[in-house]
Design an enzyme around this catalytic site. Structure first.
Site, short mmCIF file in Angstrom:
data_model
loop_
_atom_site.label_atom_id
_atom_site.label_comp_id
_atom_site.label_asym_id
_atom_site.label_seq_id
_atom_site.Cartn_x
_atom_site.Cartn_y
_atom_site.Cartn_z
N LYS A 128 0.85 -1.21 0.00
CA LYS A 128 0.00 0.00 0.00
C LYS A 128 0.87 1.25 0.00
O LYS A 128 2.06 1.20 0.35
CB LYS A 128 -0.91 0.05 1.23
CG LYS A 128 -0.22 -0.01 2.61
CD LYS A 128 0.06 1.33 3.27
CE LYS A 128 0.72 1.16 4.63
NZ LYS A 128 1.51 2.23 5.15
N ASP A 170 -2.47 -1.47 10.19
CA ASP A 170 -2.81 -1.39 8.77
C ASP A 170 -3.68 -2.54 8.29
O ASP A 170 -4.10 -2.56 7.14
CB ASP A 170 -1.52 -1.38 7.93
CG ASP A 170 -0.85 -0.01 7.92
OD1 ASP A 170 -1.56 0.99 8.06
OD2 ASP A 170 0.38 0.04 7.76
C1 LIG Z 1 2.22 4.42 9.57
C2 LIG Z 1 1.13 3.51 9.08
O1 LIG Z 1 1.65 2.59 8.13
C3 LIG Z 1 0.06 4.34 8.37
O2 LIG Z 1 -0.81 3.54 7.61
C4 LIG Z 1 0.49 2.71 10.20
O3 LIG Z 1 -0.07 3.56 11.17
C5 LIG Z 1 1.47 1.73 10.84
O4 LIG Z 1 0.83 0.53 10.93
P1 LIG Z 1 1.54 -0.82 11.40
O5 LIG Z 1 2.91 -0.90 10.80
O6 LIG Z 1 0.56 -1.92 11.12
O7 LIG Z 1 1.73 -0.55 12.91
P2 LIG Z 1 1.67 -1.59 14.11
O8 LIG Z 1 2.63 -2.68 13.84
O9 LIG Z 1 0.25 -1.94 14.40
O10 LIG Z 1 2.22 -0.67 15.27
C6 LIG Z 1 3.57 -0.49 15.56
C7 LIG Z 1 3.65 0.51 16.68
O11 LIG Z 1 3.40 1.85 16.17
C8 LIG Z 1 2.68 2.62 17.11
N1 LIG Z 1 1.41 3.07 16.52
C9 LIG Z 1 0.85 2.38 15.48
C10 LIG Z 1 -0.32 2.83 14.91
C11 LIG Z 1 -0.92 3.99 15.44
N2 LIG Z 1 -2.06 4.46 14.92
N3 LIG Z 1 -0.35 4.64 16.46
C12 LIG Z 1 0.80 4.21 17.02
O12 LIG Z 1 1.31 4.84 17.93
C13 LIG Z 1 2.47 1.75 18.33
O13 LIG Z 1 3.53 2.02 19.22
C14 LIG Z 1 2.62 0.34 17.77
O14 LIG Z 1 3.05 -0.56 18.73
N1 LIG Z 2 5.31 -11.27 6.86
C1 LIG Z 2 6.13 -10.29 7.22
N2 LIG Z 2 6.67 -9.48 6.28
C2 LIG Z 2 7.49 -8.45 6.66
N3 LIG Z 2 7.83 -8.19 7.92
C3 LIG Z 2 7.31 -8.96 8.89
C4 LIG Z 2 6.44 -10.02 8.57
N4 LIG Z 2 6.09 -10.60 9.72
C5 LIG Z 2 6.69 -9.92 10.70
N5 LIG Z 2 7.45 -8.94 10.23
C6 LIG Z 2 8.22 -7.97 11.05
O1 LIG Z 2 7.55 -6.70 10.98
C7 LIG Z 2 8.46 -5.65 10.79
C8 LIG Z 2 7.84 -4.56 9.90
O2 LIG Z 2 7.36 -5.17 8.76
P1 LIG Z 2 6.78 -4.37 7.49
O3 LIG Z 2 7.71 -4.54 6.37
O4 LIG Z 2 5.39 -4.82 7.28
O5 LIG Z 2 6.81 -2.87 7.98
P2 LIG Z 2 6.34 -1.59 7.27
O6 LIG Z 2 6.51 -1.69 5.80
O7 LIG Z 2 7.01 -0.45 7.95
O8 LIG Z 2 4.80 -1.61 7.56
P3 LIG Z 2 3.80 -0.42 7.82
O9 LIG Z 2 3.61 0.31 6.55
O10 LIG Z 2 2.55 -1.22 8.16
O11 LIG Z 2 4.36 0.39 8.92
C9 LIG Z 2 9.70 -6.27 10.17
O12 LIG Z 2 10.85 -5.67 10.69
C10 LIG Z 2 9.63 -7.75 10.52
O13 LIG Z 2 10.52 -8.07 11.56
#
Ligand SMILES: C[C@](O)(CO)[C@H](O)COP(=O)(O)OP(=O)(O)OC[C@H]1O[C@@H](n2ccc(N)nc2=O)[C@H](O)[C@@H]1O
Ligand SMILES: Nc1ncnc2c1ncn2[C@@H]1O[C@H](COP(=O)(O)OP(=O)(O)OP(=O)(O)O)[C@@H](O)[C@H]1O
Length: 343
Positions: free
Chosen positions: A31, A166
Site C-alpha cells: 500500500k 494497517d
Molecule cells: C504508519 C502507518 O503505516 C500508516 O498507515 C500505520 O499507522 C502503521 O501501521 P503498522 O505498521 O501496522 O503498525 P503496528 O505494527 O500496528 O504498530 C507499531 C507501533 O506503532 C505505534 N502506533 C501504530 C499505529 C498507530 N495508529 N499509532 C501508534 O502509535 C504503536 O507504538 C505500535 O506498537
Molecule cells: N510477513 C512479514 N513481512 C514483513 N515483515 C514482517 C512479517 N512478519 C513480521 N514482520 C516484522 O515486521 C516488521 C515490519 O514489517 P513491514 O515490512 O510490514 O513494515 P512496514 O513496511 O514499515 O509496515 P507499515 O507500513 O505497516 O508500517 C519487520 O521488521 C519484521 O521483523
C-alpha cells in the site's frame, strides 16, 4: 464399478492428497499512504490519524495448502527477492500470528503449510507484513469453508484489525480513508477511486528501513517538547485536507500530487537525510514531488500525466531509477506501480 467402490478408501485418500497438494495462491498487495496526517496521541498510547491509503498492483504472494501431516499445525517458508533474511520465519511472522488468531477464533485445526514469496521491501511503510497477515486470514477462511467453520466477513475484519494498525485497511482491499488508529475504514466513492486508478507512481526505498514504533515514539517525544508546539495536524484540518481528494476537480484542475501529505516526514527526514536529499533532487531535476509512505523509508512520486502510458514512461523512469541509485546506492529499490481500485 464394484471394484472402484471397494477401492474407495485409498481412492479417497488419493483425492484428498491431490486436494491437499494443490496450493491456494493469494496476492498480498503493498500500500501507499497518499495522504497521512497524524492528529494526536491517544490515552492508549496509539496515535490517531487520518489517511488516504491505496492498495497497489505490486505485492507479496502467499501460498497455502493443507498437508496430510499428522503432527505440527502450521509451517511457514519465506522465499523471495525482498531480503527474505530480514523477515522472521518463526512465530513472530505476521502470517503465523494471523494463523494462530484464526485457529483460535474459528476452531479450524487442519495442518497448513505456507510459502511466503516476499517481494515488498521490509520496514518500508508499504504495509507488507500487515498485508501478508490479511492474505493468511483470507486463505485460511477459504480452506475453513470446506470444514464449515469459516468466519463471516465482519468477524474476519475485526480479527484482522487486532493484528496490526494497517490490517483493517488490507481487509477492505480498496482505496480508503483510514481513521482512529487505522481501524476505522471508509472506502472511497467510485469516482474518487477511479481517478486514482488512472495513473502510475514511482516508488523507491533505500537499503535501510524505518521502525514504525520508533517513528510514532519520536512523534510523541517531539510533540511533548517545547519546540513541538503544534506538532500534530488538528483533526478538522486533517479532514479538510483529506477531503480534497474526494472533490470532482481532482486530477484535472487540481493535480493529485499537490494533495499528497505526510507529517511523519518531520521526524523521519530529520534522522535520515538521504530521504529529503532525494526529494529535493526530484524537485530540482524532474519537477516531481517525492513523498514518504507511512513511517517510511519508501517514498513515491506521481508520474506526470503525459507519461501515463507505458511507452512514454520508460525514459523518465530510467532517469528516476538512475537518480535513486546515484543518491541511495546500488541496493536501493525502485519500481513503477499502479493503484488497485478494486473495481
Ligand atoms: C504508519 C502507518 O503505516 C500508516 O498507515 C500505520 O499507522 C502503521 O501501521 P503498522 O505498521 O501496522 O503498525 P503496528 O505494527 O500496528 O504498530 C507499531 C507501533 O506503532 C505505534 N502506533 C501504530 C499505529 C498507530 N495508529 N499509532 C501508534 O502509535 C504503536 O507504538 C505500535 O506498537
Ligand atoms: N510477513 C512479514 N513481512 C514483513 N515483515 C514482517 C512479517 N512478519 C513480521 N514482520 C516484522 O515486521 C516488521 C515490519 O514489517 P513491514 O515490512 O510490514 O513494515 P512496514 O513496511 O514499515 O509496515 P507499515 O507500513 O505497516 O508500517 C519487520 O521488521 C519484521 O521483523
Amino acid at each position: 464399478m464394484q471394484e472402484n467402490f471397494r477401492l474407495g478408501a485409498p481412492r479417497l485418500h488419493a483425492i484428498f492428497s491431490e486436494y491437499t497438494m494443490m496450493p491456494l495462491c493469494l496476492h498480498a498487495p503493498a500500500k501507499l499512504n497518499l495522504f497521512l496526517a497524524i492528529t494526536g496521541r491517544r490515552s492508549d498510547g496509539f496515535h490517531s490519524l487520518v489517511s488516504l491509503a491505496v492498495p497497489l498492483d505490486f505485492g507479496d504472494e502467499l501460498e497455502l495448502r493443507i498437508t496430510d501431516r499428522e503432527t505440527g499445525d502450521t509451517r511457514l517458508r519465506v522465499e523471495g527477492e525482498a531480503s527474505a533474511a530480514e523477515v522472521p520465519s518463526g512465530p513472530d511472522n505476521l502470517v503465523l500470528r494471523a494463523a494462530s488468531a484464526f485457529r483460535e477464533a474459528s476452531g479450524f485445526a487442519r495442518p497448513v503449510e505456507f510459502v511466503l514469496k516476499k517481494r515488498v521491501p521490509v520496514g518500508a511503510g508499504l504495509g507488507g507484513g500487515s498485508s501478508d497477515a490479511v492474505a493468511a486470514l483470507r486463505g485460511l477462511n477459504t480452506l475453513a469453508a470446506k470444514d464449515e467453520c469459516a468466519l463471516d466477513e465482519k468477524t474476519l475484519c475485526a480479527l484482522a484489525a487486532k493484528l496490526g494498525a494497517d490490517c483493517a485497511f488490507f481487509a477492505c482491499g480498496k482505496p480508503a480513508i483510514m481513521r482512529g488508529r487505522g481501524e476505522r475504514i471508509e472506502p472511497l466513492n467510485e469516482a474518487a477511486a477511479k481517478r486514482l486508478g488512472g495513473g502510475s507512481l514511482f516508488v523507491c526505498k533505500p537499503a535501510f528501513g524505518v521502525s514504525t514504533a520508533w517513528a510514532y515514539g519520536e512523534m510523541a517525544t517531539r510533540a511533548a517538547s517545547v519546540e513541538g508546539g503544534d506538532y500534530y495536524v488538528a483533526e478538522a484540518e486533517a479532514e479538510r485536507l483529506c477531503g480534497q481528494w474526494l472533490t470532482s476537480g481532482v486530477g484535472a484542475e487540481q493535480p493529485l500530487e499537490s494533495l499528497t501529505f505526510n507529517n511523519m516526514e518531520s521526524v523521519v527526514f530529520r534522522k535520515y537525510p538521504a530521504l529529503p536529499v532525494l526529494a529535493a533532487t526530484f524537485r530540482e531535476r524532474f519537477g516531481l514531488i517525492l513523498r514518504m509512505s507511512g513511517s517510511g523509508s519508501a517514498c513515491f512520486a506521481f508520474l506526470p500525466k503525459e507519461t501515463r502510458d507505458a511507452a512514454a514512461n520508460t525514459a523518465l523512469v530510467r532517469q528516476l531509477s538512475e537518480c535513486v541509485r546515484e543518491l541511495w546506492g546500488p541496493s536501493a529499490f525502485s519500481r513503477v506501480v499502479r493503484v488497485r481500485t478494486g473495481a
